[in-house]
Design a protein around this motif. Structure first.
Motif, short mmCIF file in Angstrom:
data_model
loop_
_atom_site.label_atom_id
_atom_site.label_comp_id
_atom_site.label_asym_id
_atom_site.label_seq_id
_atom_site.Cartn_x
_atom_site.Cartn_y
_atom_site.Cartn_z
N SER A 1 -14.07 6.89 40.35
CA SER A 1 -14.73 5.64 39.96
C SER A 1 -14.31 5.15 38.57
CB SER A 1 -16.25 5.77 40.05
OG SER A 1 -16.69 6.82 39.26
N PHE A 2 -13.83 6.05 37.72
CA PHE A 2 -13.46 5.59 36.37
C PHE A 2 -11.96 5.37 36.18
CE2 PHE A 2 -17.73 7.04 35.45
CZ PHE A 2 -18.17 6.03 34.61
N TYR A 3 -11.14 6.09 36.96
CA TYR A 3 -9.70 5.93 36.79
C TYR A 3 -9.09 5.29 38.03
CZ TYR A 3 -10.33 9.22 32.93
OH TYR A 3 -10.75 9.84 31.78
N MET B 1 -18.43 -0.72 34.45
CA MET B 1 -18.36 0.62 33.84
C MET B 1 -19.71 1.04 33.28
SD MET B 1 -15.36 1.99 34.13
CE MET B 1 -13.65 1.64 34.39
N LYS C 1 -21.95 2.20 36.10
CA LYS C 1 -21.56 3.53 36.61
C LYS C 1 -22.02 4.63 35.65
CE LYS C 1 -17.31 1.96 38.85
NZ LYS C 1 -15.85 1.91 38.67
N LEU C 2 -21.73 4.41 34.36
CA LEU C 2 -22.13 5.42 33.36
C LEU C 2 -23.64 5.55 33.28
CD1 LEU C 2 -19.92 5.24 30.14
CD2 LEU C 2 -20.32 7.20 31.59
N LEU D 1 -12.85 8.52 28.77
CA LEU D 1 -12.95 7.57 29.88
C LEU D 1 -12.57 6.19 29.34
CD1 LEU D 1 -16.38 8.62 31.47
CD2 LEU D 1 -14.13 9.06 32.41
#
Lengths: 238, 258
Positions: free
Chosen positions: A106-108, B1, B4-5, B87
């Protein structure tokens, strides 16, 4: 070892300095990494290798100097293209392998989940396994698989061979060599030169926070008529 | 982002909240159901359930607070920072994630605490008093709740900001972190009391908070505190905003991992 290469630098470090409690750890570091090469960052314990790597990954803030990645200051865009393997376990041990695969997916955007799963299966690792149930060696292999499953422009591996048995060393080196993306570069820090010498294109010797020697591994071997390991031992003789 | 975090962060912080919160509500309900028992054993059971419900709700708040602070330090300073801080997100996203996660977690805790307290004590005379308060002093109750929410937010942001500022010092980083946290949090209380004192000198009606006595009727005490709750609600909200920007700016400037 060489893959596709061109002349514009991937990473530029200029006049980098860092001190802790008045002790200078990085002393006027100037460095340029080009695409498509494997660099060995070589130095004794405490030479400043990890500090330099952490600074490139914005985990340590330099006192002065500049770091550019593809001619731009470090930030989210450089982090998206740099795959970093630290010298410690950095995953939450209360989580499962699947949780970490989900996190990387999900992040990369450049994370190849299929490739990671294939490598995990080759090690007989179950995706639902909790990290705390795995041995330290297996946790390190999982981290390496996660990092090397990214199609990054630069892989930075901090002491990937430290404290592992010869069979694991072979696994680590094979994983690195067979998985780094085409046209990308690898920066590996280590003090175990003999194990890694065969894969290096370029070497950077770091001593007391200063770069003391850089150059092509082949050129240095030819010039000194010695292996890189021998040059290292002579340079850093106690 | 950020979403998600935030999801990852919120789930980690509240990992055990459901057990504590759910347990507290079930125990509170059981205590409520045993209210009318008059036998000695019945009274013992009722009191035990009441004590357990209160313990569970304290456990809930303590657990969420502790996990918020531990997760903040783990993911921004300690080992897990090597993953989280590499990240592809701006430092401000990390800061916002922890702040929002803490705020929403504490809001849920507040609802759980109020729910359990209502189950345990909302009956008879207490219910009549609350009804009167709701009819005549709604704004006071709103500002009391705002004070509670932003007071806890001040606590959270004091610790978060102190962790970052302490880590940015060159020597004695843990000591500096502790000192910053004490200064930020106690500073807020001293500033608020100072402000209340100054206002009470300027406006006689405000001085009532210093005149309330234990033998006064409860509703009169509440009336005396009305202006104070308005002041404290606004004060803690502004103080939290100031701490938010201070911590965010410090994190953006950069902080070394351990």
């Amino acid at each position: 070892m060489k893959k596709k290469s061109n002349s514009s630098p991937l990473l530029e470090v200029s006049h980098l300095e860092k001190s802790f409690s008045d002790k200078l750890i990085l002393d006027d570091i100037n460095l340029e990494l080009k695409p498509g090469k494997i660099y060995g960052l070589l130095g004794k314990n405490g030479a400043g290798k990890s500090t330099l790597i952490k600074t490139i990954n914005t985990l340590i803030i330099p006192d002065s100097g500049k770091i550019l990645f593809k001619n731009r200051p470090l930030g989210p865009s450089s982090k998206a293209e740099i795959a970093y393997l630290p010298e410690r376990t950095y995953l939450d041990l209360s989580t499962t392998i699947k949780y970490n695969l989900d996190l990387f997916s999900s992040f990369y955007k450049n994370f190849d989940r299929k490739k990671a799963v294939e490598m995990l299966h080759s090690l007989d690792l179950d995706e639902n396994m909790k990290l705390k149930k795995m041995s330290k060696g297996m946790q390190e292999k999982l981290q390496l698989i996660l990092v090397m499953s990214r199609k990054a422009s630069l892989y930075i591996l901090d002491e990937p061979l430290g404290g592992v048995d010869p069979a694991t060393r072979d696994f680590i080196l094979d994983t690195i060599l067979t998985n780094f993306a085409d046209g990308s570069s690898v920066l590996i820090s280590t003090h175990l030169i003999s194990d890694i010498e065969r894969i290096l294109d370029e070497v950077i010797f770091l001593n007391h926070g200063k770069i003391t020697l850089t150059g092509s591994a082949d050129y240095l071997r030819e010039k000194h008529q010695k292996s890189i390991d021998q040059i290292f031992r002579e340079t850093f003789k106690c | 982002m950020l979403t998600k975090l935030l999801k990852l962060n919120f789930l980690w912080v509240n990992k055990f909240a459901l057990y504590f919160g759910g347990g507290a509500l079930i125990l509170g309900l059981a205590s409520r159901l045993t209210t009318d028992l008059t036998s000695v054993v019945g009274i013992i059971i009722h009191n035990t359930l009441q004590s357990l419900a209160i313990s569970a709700v304290i456990g809930l708040v303590a657990n969420v607070l502790a996990r918020s602070f531990v997760h903040f330090k783990n993911t921004l300073i300690r080992d897990e920072a090597y993953l989280h801080r590499t990240l592809p997100v701006e430092p401000s996203v990390h800061w916002n994630t922890h702040t929002l996660s803490f705020f929403f977690s504490m809001l849920i805790c507040l609802v759980a605490v109020l729910g359990v307290l209502a189950l345990l004590f909302l009956k008879g005379e207490v219910w009549e008093t609350i009804k009167t308060l709701l009819e005549s002093h709604v704004s006071t109750i709103v500002f009391l709740l705002l004070t509670l929410i932003f007071e806890v937010t001040t606590l959270g942001l004091s610790v978060f900001s102190a962790t970052i500022l302490g880590r940015r010092t060159h020597k004695h980083r843990n000591l500096a972190t502790g000192l910053y946290a004490i200064v930020f949090y106690l500073g807020a209380q001293i500033l608020l009391l100072g402000l209340a004192f100054i206002l009470s000198q300027l406006f006689p009606s405000f001085a009532n908070i210093f005149n309330a006595t234990s033998d006064m009727p409860f509703l009169d005490v509440v009336k005396n505190f009305q202006n104070f709750f308005i002041l404290s609600g606004i004060f803690y909200a502004l103080y939290s905003i100031a701490l938010y920007f201070l911590g965010k700016r410090s994190l953006e400037k950069g902080v070394d991992v351990e």
